[in-house]
Design an enzyme around this catalytic site. Structure first.
Site, PDB file in Angstrom:
ATOM      1  N   GLY A   1       6.795  27.103  81.118  1.00 53.36           N
ATOM      2  CA  GLY A   1       6.986  27.871  82.350  1.00 53.36           C
ATOM      3  C   GLY A   1       8.096  27.244  83.192  1.00 53.36           C
ATOM      4  N   VAL A   2       8.992  28.067  83.710  1.00 57.75           N
ATOM      5  CA  VAL A   2      10.159  27.542  84.439  1.00 57.75           C
ATOM      6  C   VAL A   2       9.721  26.803  85.709  1.00 57.75           C
ATOM      7  CG1 VAL A   2      12.273  28.173  85.668  1.00 57.75           C
ATOM      8  CG2 VAL A   2      11.669  29.320  83.543  1.00 57.75           C
ATOM      9  N   ASP A   3      10.123  25.538  85.838  1.00 50.87           N
ATOM     10  CA  ASP A   3       9.825  24.706  87.019  1.00 50.87           C
ATOM     11  C   ASP A   3       8.317  24.553  87.258  1.00 50.87           C
ATOM     12  OD1 ASP A   3      12.593  24.483  87.435  1.00 50.87           O
ATOM     13  OD2 ASP A   3      12.635  26.280  88.678  1.00 50.87           O
TER      14      ASP A   3
ATOM     15  N   GLY B   1      27.491  17.803  87.651  1.00 52.00           N
ATOM     16  CA  GLY B   1      26.959  16.552  87.122  1.00 52.00           C
ATOM     17  C   GLY B   1      26.753  15.437  88.132  1.00 52.00           C
TER      18      GLY B   1
ATOM     19  N   HIS C   1      14.525  19.347  90.325  1.00 48.78           N
ATOM     20  CA  HIS C   1      14.558  20.678  90.947  1.00 48.78           C
ATOM     21  C   HIS C   1      14.648  20.510  92.463  1.00 48.78           C
ATOM     22  CE1 HIS C   1      13.884  24.950  91.335  1.00 48.78           C
ATOM     23  NE2 HIS C   1      13.031  24.690  92.306  1.00 48.78           N
TER      24      HIS C   1
ATOM     25  N   ARG D   1      18.952  32.320  71.383  1.00 51.37           N
ATOM     26  CA  ARG D   1      18.774  31.076  72.147  1.00 51.37           C
ATOM     27  C   ARG D   1      18.239  29.950  71.272  1.00 51.37           C
ATOM     28  NH1 ARG D   1      18.330  31.209  77.812  1.00 51.37           N
ATOM     29  NH2 ARG D   1      19.108  33.185  78.560  1.00 51.37           N
TER      30      ARG D   1
ATOM     31  N   MET E   1      21.663  24.873  83.293  1.00 53.43           N
ATOM     32  CA  MET E   1      21.390  26.181  83.898  1.00 53.43           C
ATOM     33  C   MET E   1      20.950  27.243  82.897  1.00 53.43           C
ATOM     34  SD  MET E   1      21.615  25.487  87.007  1.00 53.43           S
ATOM     35  CE  MET E   1      21.628  27.069  87.841  1.00 53.43           C
TER      36      MET E   1
HETATM   37  C1  GRF Z   1      20.749  20.119  91.522  1.00 51.08           C
HETATM   38  O1  GRF Z   1      20.481  20.609  92.803  1.00 51.08           O
HETATM   39  C2  GRF Z   1      19.492  20.114  90.704  1.00 51.08           C
HETATM   40  O2  GRF Z   1      18.338  19.882  91.447  1.00 51.08           O
HETATM   41  C3  GRF Z   1      19.448  21.502  90.130  1.00 51.08           C
HETATM   42  O3  GRF Z   1      20.788  21.834  89.867  1.00 51.08           O
HETATM   43  C4  GRF Z   1      21.642  21.068  90.726  1.00 51.08           C
HETATM   44  C5  GRF Z   1      22.589  20.326  89.833  1.00 51.08           C
HETATM   45  O4  GRF Z   1      23.583  19.647  90.545  1.00 51.08           O
HETATM   46  N1  GRF Z   1      18.592  21.570  88.980  1.00 51.08           N
HETATM   47  P1  GRF Z   1      24.427  18.508  89.815  1.00 51.08           P
HETATM   48  O5  GRF Z   1      25.117  19.172  88.623  1.00 51.08           O
HETATM   49  O6  GRF Z   1      23.506  17.435  89.401  1.00 51.08           O
HETATM   50  O7  GRF Z   1      25.422  18.066  90.842  1.00 51.08           O
END
Ligand code: GRF
Length: 192
Positions: A147-149, A15, A113, A69, A94
């Site tokens: 679509g992912v990212d 976080g 990202h 899901r 995630m």
């Molecule tokens: C970050 O690098 C973000 O870009 C990616 O996941 C990571 C999360 O890190 N989607 P945090 O939990 O914000 O420290």
């Protein structure tokens, strides 16, 4: 000032981007307020940090939902609406989202990202950038689509790839850029 946009932040882990969003929201002229931090992992460290910052938190574990899901997302969506969220910021969430949640929040869901999209969607972005011999890396804030990212870019920040960089040293440099970029991109989105 006019009422701030209500943002929920979705996390799965440490976080640090969530913390950056919360910290930035303390500025008197910040156009958003974080109304909920929601995790699919009850043990996410970010939940503790959010609670310490005085933000309401909730965990909706995906495990009891098994392969369904959409039913998990249905529970997330109900919690987001219950909290009065108008925007959703993914911050290290995630799990790949199904069209159900993506469509429910189309144009109002943003992600951070750790690459200069469209380069290196998915995982392991820093190793891939180093192995490709890239001189620049960075991060992208983008709207979430099916679509992912792949969604439209809201904003990007560039950092150098330095000689001798490892995935870890590059990740640390990019992460610092994420923490500066994400609050700015979210503020821009809610002000559109
Ligand atoms: C970050 O690098 C973000 O870009 C990616 O996941 C990571 C999360 O890190 N989607 P945090 O939990 O914000 O420290």
């Amino acid at each position: 000032m006019t009422e701030r946009a209500k943002v929920a932040v979705l996390i799965s882990g440490r976080g640090s981007n969530m913390t950056a969003l919360i910290e930035a929201s303390k500025a008197p002229d910040c156009p958003y307020a974080v109304v909920l931090v929601l995790s699919n992992k009850p043990e996410a460290e970010g939940l503790v940090l959010a609670a310490e910052a005085g933000i309401p938190t909730l965990a909706i574990d995906h495990k009891p939902f098994g392969a369904d899901r959409e039913r998990h997302e249905c529970a997330l969506d109900a919690a987001l609406r219950e909290a009065g969220a108008e925007y959703v910021a993914l911050a290290g969430y995630m799990r790949v989202l199904t069209p159900y949640l993506v469509e429910a929040w189309a144009g109002r869901m943003i992600n951070i990202h750790p690459s200069l999209l469209p380069k290196y969607p998915g995982l392991d972005t820093h190793r891939r950038a180093i192995e490709a011999g890239d001189k620049e890396a960075g991060c992208t804030a983008h709207l979430v689509t099916a679509g992912v990212d792949e969604g439209p870019v809201v904003d990007q920040a560039v950092v150098p790839v330095l000689p001798g960089d490892t995935p870890e040293t590059l990740a640390a440099r990019v992460l610092a850029a994420e923490h500066a970029l994400y609050p700015r991109a979210l503020a821009g989105l809610v002000a559109r």
